[in-house]
Design a protein around this motif. Structure first.
Motif, PDB file in Angstrom:
ATOM      1  N   VAL A   1       0.885  -0.991   0.440  1.00 14.12           N
ATOM      2  CA  VAL A   1       0.031  -0.139  -0.310  1.00 14.12           C
ATOM      3  C   VAL A   1       0.910   1.493   0.065  1.00 14.12           C
ATOM      4  CG1 VAL A   1      -1.993   1.048   1.374  1.00 14.12           C
ATOM      5  CG2 VAL A   1      -1.858  -1.501   1.497  1.00 14.12           C
ATOM      6  N   LYS A   2       0.663   1.853  -1.237  1.00 11.53           N
ATOM      7  CA  LYS A   2       1.779   3.257  -0.949  1.00 11.53           C
ATOM      8  C   LYS A   2       1.153   4.751  -1.795  1.00 11.53           C
ATOM      9  CE  LYS A   2       6.020   1.181  -1.400  1.00 11.53           C
ATOM     10  NZ  LYS A   2       7.050  -0.176  -2.439  1.00 11.53           N
ATOM     11  N   GLN A   3       0.549   5.545  -0.987  1.00  9.89           N
ATOM     12  CA  GLN A   3       0.482   6.695  -1.841  1.00  9.89           C
ATOM     13  C   GLN A   3      -1.129   6.488  -2.678  1.00  9.89           C
ATOM     14  OE1 GLN A   3       3.291   7.317  -4.438  1.00  9.89           O
ATOM     15  NE2 GLN A   3       4.626   8.922  -3.029  1.00  9.89           N
ATOM     16  N   ILE A   4      -2.037   5.822  -1.708  1.00  7.41           N
ATOM     17  CA  ILE A   4      -3.741   6.069  -1.511  1.00  7.41           C
ATOM     18  C   ILE A   4      -3.627   7.383  -1.825  1.00  7.41           C
ATOM     19  CG2 ILE A   4      -2.741   3.333  -2.329  1.00  7.41           C
ATOM     20  CD1 ILE A   4      -5.102   3.976   0.499  1.00  7.41           C
ATOM     21  N   ASP A   5      -5.094   7.820  -2.338  1.00  4.13           N
ATOM     22  CA  ASP A   5      -5.914   8.522  -1.958  1.00  4.13           C
ATOM     23  C   ASP A   5      -6.587   7.853  -0.742  1.00  4.13           C
ATOM     24  OD1 ASP A   5      -8.098  10.679  -1.529  1.00  4.13           O
ATOM     25  OD2 ASP A   5      -7.770  11.394  -4.185  1.00  4.13           O
ATOM     26  N   THR A   6      -6.311   7.910   0.373  1.00  8.17           N
ATOM     27  CA  THR A   6      -7.220   7.756   1.566  1.00  8.17           C
ATOM     28  C   THR A   6      -8.995   7.952   1.345  1.00  8.17           C
ATOM     29  OG1 THR A   6      -5.680   8.459   2.601  1.00  8.17           O
ATOM     30  CG2 THR A   6      -7.397   7.000   4.234  1.00  8.17           C
TER      31      THR A   6
ATOM     32  N   THR B   1     -14.995   5.458  -1.415  1.00  3.52           N
ATOM     33  CA  THR B   1     -16.076   4.440  -2.690  1.00  3.52           C
ATOM     34  C   THR B   1     -16.492   2.884  -1.362  1.00  3.52           C
ATOM     35  OG1 THR B   1     -13.788   5.164  -3.614  1.00  3.52           O
ATOM     36  CG2 THR B   1     -14.974   3.216  -4.296  1.00  3.52           C
ATOM     37  N   VAL B   2     -14.928   2.529  -0.618  1.00  6.78           N
ATOM     38  CA  VAL B   2     -15.419   1.597   0.183  1.00  6.78           C
ATOM     39  C   VAL B   2     -16.352   1.803   1.307  1.00  6.78           C
ATOM     40  CG1 VAL B   2     -14.655  -0.183   2.001  1.00  6.78           C
ATOM     41  CG2 VAL B   2     -13.276   0.933  -0.038  1.00  6.78           C
ATOM     42  N   GLY B   3     -16.762   3.273   1.821  1.00  9.28           N
ATOM     43  CA  GLY B   3     -18.090   2.604   2.563  1.00  9.28           C
ATOM     44  C   GLY B   3     -17.543   2.765   4.276  1.00  9.28           C
ATOM     45  N   ILE B   4     -16.472   3.033   4.080  1.00  7.87           N
ATOM     46  CA  ILE B   4     -15.883   3.899   5.461  1.00  7.87           C
ATOM     47  C   ILE B   4     -15.576   4.965   5.936  1.00  7.87           C
ATOM     48  CG2 ILE B   4     -15.382   1.437   5.881  1.00  7.87           C
ATOM     49  CD1 ILE B   4     -12.867   1.473   5.689  1.00  7.87           C
ATOM     50  N   THR B   5     -15.223   5.063   6.942  1.00 11.03           N
ATOM     51  CA  THR B   5     -14.631   6.116   7.942  1.00 11.03           C
ATOM     52  C   THR B   5     -13.375   6.055   7.674  1.00 11.03           C
ATOM     53  OG1 THR B   5     -14.549   6.020   9.994  1.00 11.03           O
ATOM     54  CG2 THR B   5     -16.283   6.631   8.947  1.00 11.03           C
ATOM     55  N   LYS B   6     -12.207   7.274   7.521  1.00 10.20           N
ATOM     56  CA  LYS B   6     -11.273   7.517   7.831  1.00 10.20           C
ATOM     57  C   LYS B   6     -10.383   6.583   9.031  1.00 10.20           C
ATOM     58  CE  LYS B   6      -7.323   9.809   6.811  1.00 10.20           C
ATOM     59  NZ  LYS B   6      -5.879  11.305   6.680  1.00 10.20           N
TER      60      LYS B   6
END
Lengths: 612, 420
Positions: free
Chosen positions: A81-86, A92-97
């Motif tokens: 996992v690298k440099q993803i737009d959290t 998109t997945v429907g979860i909170t940060k």
């Protein structure tokens, strides 16, 4: 200088000693010690399981009952996992940060290099949205797996459900690995081995970042997955569905069996639930709800609830009496609204008297069968005392599959209860009981406990005049489409065929002009018997058992409606409708059907079920 | 032309040259295997490390040729200027060099880099040879000892300032040269004792250690002849030991954390295989999994799939171990051993003290590299980032070892000229 030139040997010795130490060390780690080879395999080999498709289940008419639906688990390899737009990812997945950070922490703690499940069973919408963006979220990927689906939404108890294996099972059975699915109840459990197929194994080599680098030894040790076998259930989906509708808003059970094969046509326990509730993400939540429900929807009454059979048990006593040569078709006993021998107890309802055996069955005379029962047990020409007599009687009952497990292919089956001599000895004291003490057994009361499945099986034996096939729910396995071998064996009762005629006459009479007339059908001879099972916890249970047609029987049915009162009130009409539905697929008494479908029988149980 | 060529190769010790060529070739093959890339299968592919190593090998051979062409007297003559030049570049690199992972020891020229510390090895070997070969020098003189220590100590100091601890340690190998030239064996013994004390003081609490030493000294005192000299020797040894213990403790506690970790791992105090011990553990797995005959050429998984770090440079020995097994590692170790003994043999046949002393320098440097590099891959030495001579990938390293060895070959070939 000459003095010093000897020192070359000291220096040479240092070189040689170090060299020898190193060679010894190398010999030890490379040749003598094997642990490094295993560690190397752990490093580089990844065992990838290929999951086979679980077998499908059809009903006897080819209607699909259980299939697999694709589901998608979102997987993650934390190291990648690298440099993803959290923010985009969470949306998109429907979860909170916060959830995202928490989950990443969890999976990282498991292993930064190995993949683990990030989110289970994405919804179709989420999956569709995610798939388009997946290339942006490095380290994440979607793994397809399957969920069981029950398109007819019927027979929840019978079909059962699958769930993740417990640690107990993974320890006991090496086939299962943590995270695998296994049948937990119903057919899913009892036919687990046939349904699951065989897992395949692919051995991959990976690099330090867990990136696949190729197959280990060109796939020499790989195995392919073998799909599970499809099953053909003996259930008739339309009959099952109809029965479930009839039992709506009631507690109880209906079991219908084809006597000529032992195939279970319908197996209904009410109240029931939609089997799809126990699938997927909501499973745990739904299970909790069902578990807490006071009407016990998870309890499979058809196989597990013990009911006193009530008057339906008179059929057995009549048969035993005949076989014992103490009762004959023409035997007549008096009835004066009760059993005269014991001062009019048990009581009876008004009817002509004295009657012969078929008449006593049709009118369900209590007194008659008390006499029959006494004559069996107290036959001192044959049995020296009550104990021997009782045991002989009990053996007859057991031969009809009551009081013992009959080993059907459904996992929850219970044996029922026919009290043993020991029980009475303990309860009344040795020699403290006689036939009159236990006379309630003659009319199916007392300590008797019979499951609805066993009731239906008794009727099969009567319909077949002396034998039954073990009731079973799967009539065809895989391509051979045959049931398990043990379901092709006839189990003979201890009553010979010639003694069944008077009893069947009586059953026909009960439907034609006796206690069960609402089950009567035009052009089809139905043979039945009502029961009103006395229930110490509340209102009596309404019971009906029947088979039809009289010649060459195609269906045997047992209906039990808890707290339904008289047998004739609920159980008989429902039983009649079931028979008509199965044999004709149309209903000739729509008014009665409507009354049954809309009828509500409130539970009057005071305590939780202990008549189970 | 023909005559000059004959001149160049005349009296050359072909045994050494062939051993050199074999080691370099084996190195090249193992570099190829360790970073093998299926899309670039050609060993001469210049985009890959093995292609580049080919260039280093080619240029090294050219360098070797140049060294052989140059007059035999040249090297002794340039020893001092060369050493001073190297010292200046060691200072310069501190200001002008490029910082690579925490150490400032490289001059960068575009794609290429030069590490002056590598060249300090043979420059120092030459300058010691030059100094000690003077007629009026005796190793027993304190003056000689001090100057020798300075000749070795100065480059160590500068290299330590560059933060290249591993390379600096190599210079301690020169103690073997000094020993050969007359330094008392006690110094060698002292060196061993210091190393033992060093390790013990990291493993055992310093107070306990000093008490134990005091007890040993006490026992010795009871049984020895109580001359004044002996008492002074014993008490000064005890005091010296205590000082070593305290200074090690102090130094250790002021080390940078990664250095501390490496030491801890080596001493077995730390076994967290995911962190500091990872390199050693993976290196042991790679070598250990090779078995007797190895997994076969290009079949190594631990090295090729990056489980072993630095697999083409400092940990190149892992590829040998994994793909060629014990047979392979034994061949390599024995080859090095034979080379070292050959160098000692060459050393002892020199008439010129300069050549002899220089030869011992060469042997010492190669030996130290071998001991530490192979030792760390099999868990017998702490992880110190120094290359395996002739094997490891890299231009500076291969060049400096080639120069080191071929100057010796030239000096050896020239020995008969001196006679005449």
């Amino acid at each position: 200088m000459n003095a010093l030139s000897g020192r070359r040997y000291v220096i040479s010795a240092i070189f040689i000693v170090v060299g020898i130490i190193y060679l010894m060390r190398l010999f030890y780690i490379q040749v003598l010690n094997d642990s490094y080879k295993m560690s190397a395999n752990n490093n580089v080999l990844r065992y990838m399981t290929e999951y086979p498709a679980r077998g499908l289940v059809y009903d006897r008419e080819g209607v699909l009952l259980v299939y697999n639906e694709a589901a998608y688990d979102l997987m993650v390899t934390p190291r990648q996992v690298k440099q993803i737009d959290t923010i985009d990812f969470c949306e998109t997945v429907g979860i909170t940060k916060v959830q995202f950070i928490k989950k990443m922490k969890q999976v990282k703690a498991y292993s930064p290099y190995k993949e683990s499940i990030f989110e289970k069973q994405l919804s179709k919408e989420t999956y569709a949205a995610l798939q388009e963006k997946l290339y942006k979220f490095k380290g994440f990927f979607v793994q397809a797996r399957t969920l069981r689906k029950y398109p007819q939404e019927i027979a929840a108890h019978t079909l059962g459900y699958v769930g993740e294996v417990s640690e107990k099972i993974t320890k006991k059975n090496p086939y299962y690995k943590s995270g695998d699915y296994i049948g937990v109840s119903g057919i899913e459990k009892s036919y687990e081995e046939e349904l699951r197929g065989k897992k395949g194994l692919k051995i991959m080599m990976v690099d330090v970042f867990n990136r696949p680098k190729g197959r280990f030894k060109d796939g020499m040790y790989d195995t392919t997955a073998i799909s599970g076998q499809n099953l053909i259930s003996s259930l008739s989906a339309r009959l099952q569905k109809y029965g479930e509708q009839l039992l709506q808003n009631k507690s109880g059970a209906i079991v219908a069996i084809d006597p000529s094969t032992g195939e279970i046509l319908a197996c209904i326990s009410g109240p029931s639930y939609n089997p799809n509730l126990l699938v997927g993400r909501e499973r745990t939540k739904n299970y909790g709800k069902l578990f807490m429900d006071k009407s016990l929807p998870l309890f499979n009454r058809a196989l597990m609830a013990y009911y006193p059979p009530g008057s339906t048990f008179k059929l057995l006593n009549g048969l035993i009496g005949e076989q014992e040569q103490v009762t004959f078709r023409e035997t007549r006993y008096p009835c004066n609204r009760g059993y005269p021998v014991m001062g009019g107890k048990p009581k009876c309802h008004p009817h002509p008297s004295p009657m012969d055996l078929p008449g006593a069955v049709s009118t369900s005379c209590n007194s008659y069968f008390c006499y029959v029962f006494r004559s069996i047990i107290d036959n001192r020409k044959k049995y020296p005392n009550v104990v021997v007599g009782y045991n002989a009687w009990r053996d007859y009952v057991l031969s009809f599959g009551v009081g013992v497990k009959i080993h059907t292919d459904l996992p929850q089956e219970l044996p029922g209860n026919v009290p043993t001599q020991k029980y009475y000895d303990k309860y009344f004291g040795k020699n403290g009981w006689k036939s009159s003490t236990i006379v309630s057994l003659s009319i199916g009361q007392g300590e008797l406990g019979v499951t609805p499945l066993q009731m239906a099986n008794i009727i099969c034996s009567i319909a077949n005049k002396g034998y039954y096939y073990t009731p079973h729910i799967v009539k065809g396995i895989g391509d051979k489409k045959k049931p398990r071998d043990e379901y092709k064996i006839k189990h003979y009762t201890k009553v010979e065929p010639q003694y069944f005629e008077p009893i069947i006459d009586g059953m026909q009479g009960a439907v034609d002009h006796g206690t069960s007339t609402s089950a009567k059908l035009k052009d089809i001879i139905v043979c039945g018997k009502t029961g009103t099972a006395q229930n110490p916890h509340g209102k009596d249970h309404s019971v009906f058992v029947a088979f039809a047609p009289r010649d060459n029987p195609k269906i045997a049915v047992a209906v039990l409606v808890e707290n339904g009162g008289w047998g004739a009130t609920w159980a008989v009409p429902i039983g009649g409708l079931m028979i008509e539905k199965y044999l004709r697929d149309s209903i000739s008494k729509p008014d009665m059907e409507k009354r049954m479908l809309e009828g509500i029988v409130l539970s009057t149980e005071k305590k939780s079920k202990d008549d189970k | 032309m023909r005559k000059t060529e004959e001149g160049i190769f005349r009296n050359i010790d072909w045994v050494t040259v062939i051993m050199y060529l074999i080691l370099v070739a084996m190195g090249w093959i193992n570099i190829y295997a360790s970073v093998y890339n299926e899309e670039h299968q050609l060993i001469t592919d210049l985009t890959q490390k093995y292609g580049k190593q080919m260039i280093w090998i080619g240029t090294s051979l050219a360098l070797a040729l140049v060294i052989l062409i140059v007059d035999g007297n040249f090297y002794a003559a340039v020893a001092w200027p060369l050493w001073i030049f190297v010292l200046i570049s060691l200072v310069a690199v501190l200001f002008l060099g490029t910082e690579v992972s925490g150490s400032k020891s490289w001059f960068r020229f575009g794609e290429f880099g030069v590490q002056p510390a590598e060249f300090a090895k043979f420059a120092t070997a030459m300058v010691i040879a030059k100094y000690l070969s003077q007629l009026d020098i005796k190793m027993t003189d304190n003056r000689t000892k001090i100057i020798s220590a300075m000749l070795i100590g100065l480059p160590i100091l500068l290299i330590l300032l560059e933060n290249e601890t591993g390379v600096a340690l190599v210079f301690f190998a020169f103690i073997l040269v000094l020993y050969r030239e007359g330094l008392s064996g006690n110094f060698l013994l002292l060196g061993v004792i210091v190393v033992i004390l060093f390790i013990l003081s990291l493993l055992i609490d310093k107070i306990i250690l000093i008490v134990a030493l005091a007890v040993i000294s006490g026992v010795l005192f009871l049984f020895m002849r109580k001359t004044r000299q002996n008492i002074i020797l014993l008490s000064s040894l005890f005091i010296l030991s205590s000082v070593v213990i305290y200074s090690v403790d102090y130094a250790y506690n002021n080390l940078q954390s990664h250095q501390k970790k490496r030491i801890d791992v080596f001493l077995g105090k730390e076994s967290d295989i995911k962190k500091a011990g990872y390199n050693v553990n993976q290196s042991l797995i790679a070598i250990g999994s090779g078995g007797l005959t190895g997994k076969g050429f290009l079949n190594g998984t631990q090295t090729k799939y990056d489980f072993v770090p630095e697999q083409s440079t400092d940990f190149i020995f892992c590829t040998v171990g994994e793909e060629w097994g014990f047979v392979g590692t034994a061949v390599v170790v024995v080859m090095f051993l034979l080379l070292l003994l050959r160098i000692l043999f060459i050393a002892e046949r020199q008439r010129s003290p300069f050549s002899r002393i220089y030869a011992y320098g060469v042997a010492s440097i190669i030996f130290f590299h071998l001991m530490v590099n192979v030792g760390m891959t099999i868990g017998l030495a702490p992880v110190i980032g120094i290359p395996l001579p002739f094997f490891s990938y890299g231009g500076s390293s291969l060049w400096s070892f080639t120069i080191l060895l071929f100057i010796l070959i030239k000096l050896d070939a020239y020995r008969l000229e001196i006679l005449r």
